[in-house]
Scaffold this motif. Structure first.
Motif, short mmCIF file in Angstrom:
data_model
loop_
_atom_site.label_atom_id
_atom_site.label_comp_id
_atom_site.label_asym_id
_atom_site.label_seq_id
_atom_site.Cartn_x
_atom_site.Cartn_y
_atom_site.Cartn_z
N GLU A 174 8.00 -21.77 -35.69
CA GLU A 174 9.39 -22.59 -35.77
C GLU A 174 10.81 -22.41 -36.13
N LYS A 175 10.53 -20.46 -37.14
CA LYS A 175 11.78 -19.88 -37.22
C LYS A 175 12.55 -19.47 -36.18
N LYS A 176 11.26 -18.15 -35.52
CA LYS A 176 11.66 -17.84 -34.34
C LYS A 176 12.17 -18.95 -33.40
N ARG A 177 11.79 -19.73 -32.96
CA ARG A 177 11.94 -20.21 -31.96
C ARG A 177 13.80 -21.64 -32.47
N LYS A 178 13.77 -21.57 -33.82
CA LYS A 178 14.98 -22.02 -34.05
C LYS A 178 16.29 -20.66 -33.93
N ARG A 179 15.26 -19.44 -34.38
CA ARG A 179 16.30 -17.94 -34.04
C ARG A 179 17.49 -17.73 -32.22
N ARG A 180 16.42 -18.38 -31.87
CA ARG A 180 16.30 -17.62 -30.05
C ARG A 180 17.09 -19.31 -29.71
N GLU A 181 17.05 -20.13 -30.37
CA GLU A 181 18.07 -21.66 -29.67
C GLU A 181 19.96 -20.92 -30.12
N ALA A 182 19.61 -20.30 -31.23
CA ALA A 182 20.92 -20.05 -31.84
C ALA A 182 21.65 -18.94 -31.26
N ASN A 198 23.42 -17.56 -27.71
CA ASN A 198 23.51 -18.25 -26.63
C ASN A 198 23.66 -16.71 -25.11
N LYS A 231 23.67 -18.11 -22.64
CA LYS A 231 24.41 -18.27 -21.04
C LYS A 231 25.89 -18.10 -20.86
#
Length: 193
Positions: free
Chosen positions: A7-15, A17, A19
């Motif tokens: 979940e930490k990894k996913r949250k970092r990835r989403e942070a 940009n 795009k």
């Protein structure tokens, strides 16, 4: 509640940009050249080793760097090249002129390669290596950036280090010498000038 590692990894990835639009790339083909088209290697000091300096926008650092390089006696017997990047703001041409004056003052036999556009640090250094190794055929090249101050024995030290490495190993292609500043942040701030 604590996050799991995934979940930490996913949250970092989403942070991050991903795009963000990539800038349009410049057509670099119109800036391709061969240094041998305007430099006659036979007119330069005879040596298997050349000095290459990459510089751009910081004459105050550059002068200290060039002075330190020139203080090495071996440099007088080596061809020296300054790869001078174009200032990102073309209105700052006086900074480019300042670099040329500084280089010729301390290294009178220095060949200046002046970029027509801003290559950027990475491209400037890559081209420096390509021109000196691939085009002019030097066996060894010292690559200095415009903020690298060296000791009076740096050139001899690294030449000896490479000789030793070649005699003892078969896989050494580059050597360098450096040391870290171990002063505290407060002491470093006191000596910024």
């Amino acid at each position: 509640m604590a996050l799991t590692p995934s979940e930490k990894k996913r949250k970092r990835r989403e942070a991050i940009n991903f795009k963000q639009k990539i800038r349009a790339q410049r057509d670099w083909s119109k800036h391709e050249y061969s240094i041998s088209d305007f430099i006659d290697k036979d007119t330069l000091p005879k040596s298997e080793t050349a000095i290459g300096i990459a510089a751009a926008t910081r004459p105050e650092y550059f002068e200290k760097t060039v002075q330190s390089i020139a203080s090495n006696p071996e440099v007088k017997k080596m061809p020296t090249f300054l790869f001078l990047d174009c200032h990102p703001d073309k209105r700052q041409s006086q900074i480019t002129a300042q670099h040329k004056v500084i280089a010729k003052k301390h290294l009178p036999h220095c060949v200046v390669v002046e970029r027509p556009v801003n290559f950027g640090c990475g491209r400037n250094i890559i081209d420096l290596r390509r021109q000196l190794f691939d085009v002019l055929g030097y066996d060894k090249v010292f690559v200095f950036e415009d903020d690298c101050i060296v000791s009076k024995n740096y050139v001899k030290y690294t030449q000896n280090l490479l000789t030793w490495a070649d005699e003892n190993y078969s896989n050494v292609g580059i050597v360098q010498g450096h040391n870290f500043c171990v002063l505290s942040s407060d002491v470093k701030k006191e000596h910024l000038s």
